[in-house]
Write a protein that holds these residues in place. Structure first.
Motif, short mmCIF file in Angstrom:
data_model
loop_
_atom_site.label_atom_id
_atom_site.label_comp_id
_atom_site.label_asym_id
_atom_site.label_seq_id
_atom_site.Cartn_x
_atom_site.Cartn_y
_atom_site.Cartn_z
N LYS A 55 0.82 -1.23 0.00
CA LYS A 55 0.00 0.00 0.00
C LYS A 55 0.85 1.28 0.00
CE LYS A 55 -3.93 -2.13 0.07
NZ LYS A 55 -4.81 -2.13 -1.08
N LYS A 59 0.91 4.48 -2.80
CA LYS A 59 0.74 5.87 -2.38
C LYS A 59 1.91 6.72 -2.92
CE LYS A 59 0.26 7.89 2.16
NZ LYS A 59 0.05 7.50 3.56
N PRO A 62 2.23 7.94 -7.51
CA PRO A 62 1.85 9.22 -8.15
C PRO A 62 2.83 10.34 -7.79
CG PRO A 62 -0.06 8.17 -7.13
CD PRO A 62 1.14 7.42 -6.67
N VAL A 63 3.41 10.27 -6.59
CA VAL A 63 4.40 11.28 -6.17
C VAL A 63 5.67 11.11 -7.00
CG1 VAL A 63 5.80 12.07 -4.22
CG2 VAL A 63 3.48 11.27 -3.83
N GLU A 66 5.14 12.66 -10.36
CA GLU A 66 5.30 14.11 -10.30
C GLU A 66 6.78 14.48 -10.26
OE1 GLU A 66 3.01 15.85 -7.15
OE2 GLU A 66 1.35 16.20 -8.53
N ARG A 137 19.62 6.21 -0.19
CA ARG A 137 18.68 5.09 -0.01
C ARG A 137 17.57 5.56 0.92
NH1 ARG A 137 19.09 -0.91 0.16
NH2 ARG A 137 21.07 -0.74 -0.89
N HIS A 138 16.33 5.30 0.54
CA HIS A 138 15.18 5.69 1.38
C HIS A 138 14.20 4.53 1.42
CE1 HIS A 138 12.35 8.59 3.17
NE2 HIS A 138 11.44 7.85 2.57
N GLU A 139 13.85 4.11 2.63
CA GLU A 139 12.91 2.99 2.78
C GLU A 139 11.59 3.48 3.33
OE1 GLU A 139 15.11 0.35 5.30
OE2 GLU A 139 16.08 -0.63 3.60
N GLY A 140 10.50 2.89 2.85
CA GLY A 140 9.16 3.26 3.32
C GLY A 140 8.68 4.53 2.64
N PHE A 141 7.42 4.86 2.85
CA PHE A 141 6.93 6.13 2.32
C PHE A 141 5.78 6.65 3.18
CE2 PHE A 141 4.22 8.90 -0.18
CZ PHE A 141 5.16 9.81 -0.67
N ALA A 142 5.94 7.87 3.61
CA ALA A 142 4.85 8.58 4.30
C ALA A 142 4.79 9.96 3.69
CB ALA A 142 5.14 8.66 5.79
N LYS A 143 3.59 10.55 3.69
CA LYS A 143 3.45 11.89 3.11
C LYS A 143 4.48 12.82 3.74
CE LYS A 143 -1.01 13.02 1.17
NZ LYS A 143 -2.35 13.54 1.45
N GLY A 144 5.14 13.60 2.97
CA GLY A 144 6.17 14.48 3.50
C GLY A 144 7.56 14.00 3.10
N ASP A 145 7.69 12.68 2.82
CA ASP A 145 8.99 12.14 2.42
C ASP A 145 9.44 12.72 1.07
OD1 ASP A 145 8.93 10.64 4.67
OD2 ASP A 145 8.83 8.69 3.69
N PHE A 147 9.47 15.67 0.04
CA PHE A 147 10.26 16.90 0.18
C PHE A 147 11.73 16.55 0.44
CE2 PHE A 147 5.95 17.96 1.87
CZ PHE A 147 5.54 18.70 0.78
N LEU B 311 -5.29 12.11 -8.22
CA LEU B 311 -3.91 11.80 -7.85
C LEU B 311 -3.82 10.84 -6.67
CD1 LEU B 311 -0.87 12.37 -8.27
CD2 LEU B 311 -1.12 14.33 -6.75
N LYS B 379 4.86 19.08 9.44
CA LYS B 379 5.52 18.54 8.24
C LYS B 379 6.09 17.15 8.49
CE LYS B 379 8.28 20.53 4.50
NZ LYS B 379 9.24 21.58 4.15
N SER B 412 9.09 8.82 7.80
CA SER B 412 8.96 7.36 7.70
C SER B 412 10.12 6.73 8.45
CB SER B 412 8.91 6.91 6.25
OG SER B 412 9.98 7.44 5.55
N LYS B 444 14.40 3.87 12.23
CA LYS B 444 15.52 3.74 11.29
C LYS B 444 16.61 4.69 11.78
CE LYS B 444 12.82 2.57 7.28
NZ LYS B 444 11.50 3.22 7.23
#
Lengths: 159, 486
Positions: A55, A59, A62-63, A66, A137-145, A147, B311, B379, B412, B444
């Motif tokens: 999931k 999410k 689409p980011v 963009e 390297r970036h793991e996971g995704f939450a809104k704000g990541d 940026f 979106l 944020k 995250s 993390k």
């Protein structure tokens, strides 16, 4: 001898330069084969590992789209690596189209690339520089990541 | 000693200047607790898995091992589980040692690794990494329109932990090949697999056709059958697998349709895993009550449709049917609907509803519903509230399952969760109403190190991850996990 071997591995790991990517080849949803060299960006390549059952991955996509549109003229390309196994791989093509993704999506059904780059969770995003080094390297995704990722792209482009 | 140190220094300098690369991963899990379903005292146990890689240009060598220690001698082991070499060069891909390979969507062969997942079995009570690989050699060559694969090796039966003998764990010897030829936008495939084990010798063949019909329409179809060997009761018609999928998309709409017809198609100890055509849910109540594919006898159909409304808004519908005929016919049916959307800039909402009939397990009129509400605060911070409810009738008894989870996150990177579950299912609890309460913190530390702590009681049961279903045992106690990449 065993001690020497272990010491070599551990010290070698400590001295190791950034992880580099090998020139992998995978097929897309239309069964066309592409190599990393064919798809890499002029300056940076973002590799996004995802799966249809993940999931946070859906999410993030689409980011990512963009981000792709925003940065593609700056020599940044995005490659989406789908990690669905045989159970769900048939959902990938319609899902990608429905989400309106225009960057390349390749299928890693065997998870070979995932293992090669030591990806242990989804989504995982890697940024590769033009020397094929994994520089972020970036793991996971939450809104704000997004940026933080965009900030990292801009820093890496100025280097 | 000086000689050894000099040798070490020379090797390290060579490594450094040759731009060869060492890397590795480590997973450690410490537990203090017990299975609440058993009458046993709390005990401490440690599991560790270490993988080391050496990469030089197109060559990669991997070596790794795993260990498990507990107060019970018969469960403990130290096992060098992985040693492999992989070389890729202009269309060639050579693998020696331990490797993973999937043939024809898993119909003939499926090997896999479920990252980070550990397997603990009620019988052996040892703990090992959740993977199934092949030990042997494989070669693949692709050029423009042709892809050829060949492999030989011993497939792992992961029902046996490393405490058991190698002959038992790798009882299936396989030799396989696969050939695919592309003509315009279509591809024809032909594969074969020969199996040898102490019980039988068997040969299987598969033909496939895949391609693109129009811009938004593609398909995959395969027919596989037992073609010879000493399994007396099989003829090619008695042991076969038919699978087909049709994928369609138009604008923001996408759809996949799949069909299966499997009969006596478990190869060896289960080295293959044909597509299940059962939706893999991420919601706890649904993931746990999934229908597990029975390739011995199963026919079915799955349709899934997506519609991207904006979106952040996706509507998903899934219909699944699976029929098993064991003299008596059992028909599994499931209807699933999910809306994933955003309200404003800071709120994400997911709603789902599911209705299923599962006569094989005795579940009648199973209704499941729930939500996930994710609220960003400033944020960097956010909270997530998840609620799930499931109810069904089993042998005249009403069963209810409830899940409630509250998570607070920082980006995250850091997650703090309070997890609660309630059930009156007599299959999992002798109490009229049982609660499972737990808390977890995951953090993390940086992009290479992460730590996770769980305390409380965790409900077990069937679970599916990355397309593979397995049994998770209950646990009550404290668990610490540390993952590192270097």
């Amino acid at each position: 001898m065993k001690l020497i071997m272990i010491s070599i591995f551990v010290l070698g790991a400590m001295m190791a330069p950034a992880q580099t990517i090998r020139d992998f080849s995978l097929t897309d949803t239309q069964n066309e084969t592409y190599t990393f060299s064919q798809l890499k960006g002029e300056h940076l390549t973002i590799i996004d590992f995802w799966a249809s059952w993940c999931k946070p991955c859906l999410k993030a996509m689409p980011v990512m789209e963009e981000m792709y549109l925003k940065n593609k003229n700056s020599g940044v390309n995005i490659i989406g690596i789908n990690c669905d196994g045989p159970r769900s791989v048939s959902k990938v093509a319609p899902l990608v189209n429905a989400l309106g993704i225009s960057y390349s999506i390749l299928l890693d059904v065997n998870n070979d690339l995932m293992k090669d780059l030591e990806v242990t969770s989804l989504p995982t995003l890697l940024i590769i520089d033009n020397e094929k080094k994994v520089v972020y390297r970036h793991e996971g995704f939450a809104k704000g990541d997004e940026f933080k990722i965009q900030e990292e792209i801009e820093i890496l482009l100025t280097k | 000693m000086n000689m050894r140190l000099s040798l070490l220094a020379v090797l390290l300098l060579l490594v450094h200047y040759s731009k060869a690369q060492f890397s590795g991963t480590n997973l450690t899990e410490y537990q203090y607790g017990a299975l609440p379903t058993q009458t046993e005292d709390n005990f401490q146990s440690v599991y560790n898995k270490l993988m080391l890689n050496y990469t030089y240009k197109n060559l990669k060598v991997t070596a790794g091992g795993q260990m498990y220690y507990s107060p019970y001698e018969d469960r403990n082991y130290f096992h060098p589980s992985w040693l492999g070499l992989n070389y890729i060069q202009k269309g060639w891909d050579l693998k020696l040692g331990n490797f993973y390979e999937t043939l024809d969507r898993g119909i003939l062969l499926r090997s896999y690794e479920i990252p980070g997942a550990l397997l603990e079995d009620q019988g052996f009570r040892s703990k090992n990494y959740f993977y199934r690989d092949v030990e042997g050699a494989a070669i693949r060559y692709s050029k423009k329109n042709v892809t050829v694969k060949a492999l030989w090796g011993y497939s792992l039966n992961n029902l046996y932990p490393p405490t058991q003998a190698r002959d038992l764990r790798r009882s299936d010897e396989i030799v396989a090949f696969s050939f695919q030829y592309k003509i315009a936008k279509q591809a024809v495939g032909l594969s074969g697999l020969q199996l040898y084990n102490s019980v039988s010798e068997a040969s299987y063949a598969l033909g496939s056709l895949t391609g693109k019909l129009t811009n938004g329409l593609s398909y995959y179809s395969a027919y596989a059958a037992y073609v010879g060997g000493d399994i007396q009761e099989y003829s090619s018609n008695d042991s076969r697998a038919i699978y087909g999928s049709l994928n369609y998309s138009l604008g923001n709409f996408g759809m996949s349709l799949e069909y299966k017809d499997y009969k006596n198609f478990v190869i060896g100890s289960g080295i293959n895993e044909p597509p299940a055509l059962i939706k893999e849910h991420s919601y706890k109540v649904l993931n746990r009550s999934t229908h597990v594919l029975l390739p011995d006898n199963e026919k079915g159909f799955q349709a899934e449709a997506f519609y991207q409304l904006g979106l952040w808004t996706v509507l998903t519908f899934n219909y699944t049917m699976a029929d098993n005929d064991f003299g008596k016919k059992f028909s599994y049916r499931e209807y699933f609907l999910e809306l994933s959307t955003s309200i404003g800039q800071k709120t994400d909402l997911k709603l789902f509803s599911d209705f299923a009939q599962d006569p094989l397990k005795g579940d009648e009129n199973r209704i499941s519903t729930g939500f996930q509400l994710d609220q960003s605060i400033a944020k960097k911070y956010g909270t997530k509230l998840e609620g799930e409810y499931q109810t069904f009738q089993r042998f005249g008894e009403r069963v209810n399952n409830v899940v409630a989870i509250l998570t607070i996150r920082r980006l995250s990177k850091t997650y703090l969760s309070l997890i609660s579950e309630f059930s009156n299912d007599v299959f999992v609890t002798s109490q009229s109403n049982k609660a499972w309460l737990g808390a977890s913190i995951s953090h993390k530390i940086n992009s290479n190190n992460s730590v996770q702590i769980f305390a409380g009681e965790r409900r077990g049961g069937p679970a599916c991850s990355a397309g593979i279903c397995y049994e998770v045992l209950d646990f009550k106690g404290v668990e610490l996990r540390y993952q590192a990449r270097f």
